[in-house]
Design a protein around this motif. Structure first.
Motif, PDB file in Angstrom:
ATOM      1  N   ASN A  18       0.814  -1.224   0.000  1.00  0.00           N
ATOM      2  CA  ASN A  18       0.000   0.000   0.000  1.00  0.00           C
ATOM      3  C   ASN A  18       0.846   1.273   0.000  1.00  0.00           C
ATOM      4  O   ASN A  18       0.459   2.295   0.579  1.00  0.00           O
TER       5      ASN A  18
ATOM      6  N   GLY B  87       2.349   4.704  -1.132  1.00  0.00           N
ATOM      7  CA  GLY B  87       1.898   5.804  -1.962  1.00  0.00           C
ATOM      8  C   GLY B  87       2.861   6.049  -3.114  1.00  0.00           C
ATOM      9  O   GLY B  87       4.074   6.119  -2.904  1.00  0.00           O
TER      10      GLY B  87
ATOM     11  N   THR C 126      -2.683   3.188  -4.159  1.00  0.00           N
ATOM     12  CA  THR C 126      -2.566   4.580  -3.697  1.00  0.00           C
ATOM     13  C   THR C 126      -1.617   5.293  -4.644  1.00  0.00           C
ATOM     14  O   THR C 126      -0.407   5.264  -4.482  1.00  0.00           O
ATOM     15  N   CYS C 127      -2.193   5.927  -5.677  1.00  0.00           N
ATOM     16  CA  CYS C 127      -1.349   6.465  -6.746  1.00  0.00           C
ATOM     17  C   CYS C 127      -1.925   7.765  -7.281  1.00  0.00           C
ATOM     18  O   CYS C 127      -3.122   7.861  -7.560  1.00  0.00           O
TER      19      CYS C 127
ATOM     20  N   MET D  82       1.112  13.607  -1.330  1.00  0.00           N
ATOM     21  CA  MET D  82       0.944  12.164  -1.161  1.00  0.00           C
ATOM     22  C   MET D  82       1.445  11.676   0.194  1.00  0.00           C
ATOM     23  O   MET D  82       0.936  10.701   0.751  1.00  0.00           O
TER      24      MET D  82
ATOM     25  N   LYS E 142      -1.077  11.251   3.073  1.00  0.00           N
ATOM     26  CA  LYS E 142      -2.110  10.306   2.646  1.00  0.00           C
ATOM     27  C   LYS E 142      -1.587   8.877   2.644  1.00  0.00           C
ATOM     28  O   LYS E 142      -2.255   7.954   3.120  1.00  0.00           O
ATOM     29  N   SER E 143      -0.383   8.692   2.131  1.00  0.00           N
ATOM     30  CA  SER E 143       0.215   7.364   2.063  1.00  0.00           C
ATOM     31  C   SER E 143       0.440   6.777   3.456  1.00  0.00           C
ATOM     32  O   SER E 143       0.071   5.628   3.734  1.00  0.00           O
TER      33      SER E 143
ATOM     34  N   TYR F 144      -2.860   5.897   5.195  1.00  0.00           N
ATOM     35  CA  TYR F 144      -3.469   4.712   4.597  1.00  0.00           C
ATOM     36  C   TYR F 144      -2.752   3.441   5.053  1.00  0.00           C
ATOM     37  O   TYR F 144      -3.378   2.444   5.420  1.00  0.00           O
ATOM     38  N   ARG F 145      -1.424   3.492   5.060  1.00  0.00           N
ATOM     39  CA  ARG F 145      -0.650   2.320   5.459  1.00  0.00           C
ATOM     40  C   ARG F 145      -0.822   2.006   6.939  1.00  0.00           C
ATOM     41  O   ARG F 145      -0.905   0.838   7.342  1.00  0.00           O
TER      42      ARG F 145
END
Length: 365
Positions: free
Chosen positions: A206, A208, A225-226, A256, A259-260, A263-264
């Motif tokens: 996951n 980014g 996640t891109c 990013m 956000k990355s 998310y992780r």
């Protein structure tokens, strides 16, 4: 709907600007908010932002206790131009590295500084550059230089991997320890096994990704996640991008980053929930999970844990009320960790009260 209680306080003083833009960028963090100086809760974390816009700001006309703020590390100067630092910022803050915010394009960077200060994202600032040497060496070098100027720690294989070591082990370790990957998708990228191995890692974990798609290259659409940017530019080994395109990529990295990591971290929390199915769990700030059934506290670390990260994790876990006697656990994915670093982490486990464990193994032990 009841408004979330503010636990992490931002106090803008001096002559603030772009405050609504900063507030909008923090909408995903309801426990972070702005506070007036007279309403600050001394028991909660606070960051004072001293905005210098005029010569009048230098004299600190409202008499804020700047020396105390500077001494306890809770203040930072913000101004538009570095040339105005000594003219607009009070002397008490001159030893504190200032943040330069010329316009709204810098809001994401300021947001990430704030999130790092409050501990919502780790502070490795590592970016992995994934590219095909035959087609994008010069552009990778441009990004390496640009990231360094923005205080990132970019990984570029031709510069960073020491001689005489296991190349792939170092590569995998750096992937595991980075916050964002910049993928230079040139026509030959997908045909290089090592390049696609890096893509597979990003998908599995996951990570980014900022994907830069060049002329005649097919976008890779399987990354969870891109953010993608396409340039009608033919990739050449010694060809370069203009400065505006480099700036655009660097700003995408900044957006990013938070956000990355968020998310992780949530993905790790979900995995903890799966592994501890049936136990009484409670999730707290920083992604910390309390396992009340086993008297354990888990701190998910999405990068390779260093001693400072473990120390901060211990401090945050110990600050949770009504958990005296609970076992403290820092969890990370050790699959890609270098053997020498894994050995150091194991050594730390024999000397520290908080233990760092591989999330791929039995985390409940």
């Amino acid at each position: 709907m009841r408004k979330a209680k503010i636990h992490y306080q931002i106090v803008p003083v001096g002559t603030p600007y772009l405050i609504s833009e900063l507030g909008n960028s923090l909408n995903g963090y309801p426990s972070i908010g702005f506070m007036d100086t007279h309403r600050v809760n001394r028991n909660d974390p606070v960051l004072y932002l001293y905005y210098g816009q005029t010569a009048g700001d230098k004299s600190n006309p409202k008499g804020y206790p700047l020396s105390a703020w500077a001494k306890n590390g809770s203040s930072m100067a913000v101004l538009k131009n570095a040339d105005d630092f000594y003219s607009f910022i009070p002397e008490e803050l001159h030893k504190i590295n200032a943040f330069f915010l010329p316009d709204a394009s810098g809001i994401e960077s300021l947001k990430n500084v704030i999130l790092t200060y409050f501990g919502f994202i780790e502070s490795t600032r590592k970016v992995f550059l994934s590219y095909c040497r035959a087609e994008a060496t010069a552009i990778a070098n441009q990004l390496f230089d640009g990231l360094c100027r923005r205080k990132y720690r970019p990984f570029l294989d031709s510069y960073i991997v020491p001689y005489g070591v296991n190349f792939q082990e170092h590569l995998h370790h750096e992937l595991a320890d980075c916050e964002v990957m910049v993928l230079l998708n040139t026509p030959g990228f997908a045909s290089r096994p090592w390049c696609m191995e890096e893509v597979d890692y990003a998908k599995k974990n996951n990570l980014g990704v900022i994907q830069v798609v060049f002329m005649n290259a097919e976008p890779i659409n399987t990354l969870p996640t891109c953010d993608m940017v396409t340039y009608n530019v033919k990739a050449k080994k010694n060809g370069k991008l203009d400065n505006l395109k480099i700036k655009e990529i660097l700003e995408l990295v900044e957006r990013m980053r938070a956000k990355s990591l968020r998310y992780r971290k949530q993905a790790m929390c979900n995995r903890i929930g799966f592994e501890c199915d049936g136990d009484e769990l409670e999730q707290k700030d920083y992604g910390i999970v309390i396992n009340k059934s086993r008297s354990q506290i888990y701190y998910p670390c999405v990068t390779i844990p260093s001693s400072p990260i473990i120390q901060k994790a211990e401090s945050r876990m110990r600050s949770i009320p009504d958990t005296d006697g609970f076992n403290l656990r820092v969890l990370f994915d050790a699959d890609s960790c270098r053997s020498d670093i894994a050995g150091h982490i194991e050594w730390l486990n024999h000397h520290l009260s908080v233990h760092t464990l591989d999330i791929n193994k039995d985390i409940k032990s």
